[in-house]
Design a protein around this motif. Sequence first.
Motif, PDB file in Angstrom:
ATOM      1  N   GLY A  81     -45.034  14.257 -47.436  1.00  5.92           N
ATOM      2  CA  GLY A  81     -43.279  14.451 -47.543  1.00  5.92           C
ATOM      3  C   GLY A  81     -42.995  13.019 -48.008  1.00  5.92           C
ATOM      4  N   LEU A  82     -43.709  11.873 -48.021  1.00  7.57           N
ATOM      5  CA  LEU A  82     -43.255  10.717 -48.664  1.00  7.57           C
ATOM      6  C   LEU A  82     -42.295  10.441 -49.587  1.00  7.57           C
ATOM      7  CD1 LEU A  82     -42.969   7.661 -47.365  1.00  7.57           C
ATOM      8  CD2 LEU A  82     -45.005   7.400 -48.676  1.00  7.57           C
ATOM      9  N   GLU A  83     -43.101  11.257 -50.544  1.00 11.12           N
ATOM     10  CA  GLU A  83     -42.357  11.147 -52.162  1.00 11.12           C
ATOM     11  C   GLU A  83     -41.177  11.971 -51.975  1.00 11.12           C
ATOM     12  OE1 GLU A  83     -43.355  12.747 -56.475  1.00 11.12           O
ATOM     13  OE2 GLU A  83     -45.008  11.574 -55.433  1.00 11.12           O
ATOM     14  N   GLN A  84     -41.322  13.025 -51.481  1.00 11.27           N
ATOM     15  CA  GLN A  84     -40.136  13.785 -51.339  1.00 11.27           C
ATOM     16  C   GLN A  84     -38.856  13.054 -50.534  1.00 11.27           C
ATOM     17  OE1 GLN A  84     -40.471  17.646 -49.448  1.00 11.27           O
ATOM     18  NE2 GLN A  84     -38.389  18.540 -49.676  1.00 11.27           N
ATOM     19  N   ARG A  85     -39.182  12.560 -49.435  1.00 14.04           N
ATOM     20  CA  ARG A  85     -38.250  11.574 -48.898  1.00 14.04           C
ATOM     21  C   ARG A  85     -37.416  10.849 -49.593  1.00 14.04           C
ATOM     22  NH1 ARG A  85     -42.006  12.386 -44.314  1.00 14.04           N
ATOM     23  NH2 ARG A  85     -42.810  10.313 -44.626  1.00 14.04           N
ATOM     24  N   ALA A  86     -38.441   9.954 -50.426  1.00 14.03           N
ATOM     25  CA  ALA A  86     -38.004   9.022 -51.336  1.00 14.03           C
ATOM     26  C   ALA A  86     -37.089   9.458 -52.366  1.00 14.03           C
ATOM     27  CB  ALA A  86     -39.106   8.293 -51.972  1.00 14.03           C
ATOM     28  N   ARG A  87     -37.299  10.968 -52.917  1.00 14.54           N
ATOM     29  CA  ARG A  87     -36.318  11.361 -53.784  1.00 14.54           C
ATOM     30  C   ARG A  87     -34.959  11.678 -53.288  1.00 14.54           C
ATOM     31  NH1 ARG A  87     -41.091  14.297 -55.580  1.00 14.54           N
ATOM     32  NH2 ARG A  87     -40.381  16.134 -54.358  1.00 14.54           N
ATOM     33  N   GLU A  88     -35.177  12.267 -52.033  1.00 18.01           N
ATOM     34  CA  GLU A  88     -33.954  12.440 -51.140  1.00 18.01           C
ATOM     35  C   GLU A  88     -33.062  11.480 -50.868  1.00 18.01           C
ATOM     36  OE1 GLU A  88     -35.334  14.928 -48.086  1.00 18.01           O
ATOM     37  OE2 GLU A  88     -35.571  16.674 -49.078  1.00 18.01           O
ATOM     38  N   LYS A  89     -33.788  10.198 -50.638  1.00  9.64           N
ATOM     39  CA  LYS A  89     -32.951   9.056 -50.315  1.00  9.64           C
ATOM     40  C   LYS A  89     -32.401   8.444 -51.548  1.00  9.64           C
ATOM     41  CE  LYS A  89     -33.857   4.693 -47.906  1.00  9.64           C
ATOM     42  NZ  LYS A  89     -35.092   3.897 -47.356  1.00  9.64           N
TER      43      LYS A  89
END
Length: 81
Positions: A66-74
């Motif tokens: 989920g790290l990449e998804q969290r970065a996109r959402e941020k």
Amino acid sequence: MTDDEAPRRLQLTGGARLVGDRVAVAARVFRGSVQLTTEEVFMSVDDASVLQAQLSRALDERSFPGLEQRAREKAKMRHGF
């Protein structure tokens, strides 16, 4: 699934090395549990760089789901789109 239907897989047999302007990697090729051959594969430095980036991303995602998804959402929240 028979061995003919099994996907091929690679097992690295040594490290990567530069040969002129190419990167060489030795690997055994298997279909199922049967070793088909040992090959030395050559790729351009550019292709090796792309492969390194893709492997790093995949390993990071495996280590930190989920790290990449969290970065996109941020980034989306920061920029509003």
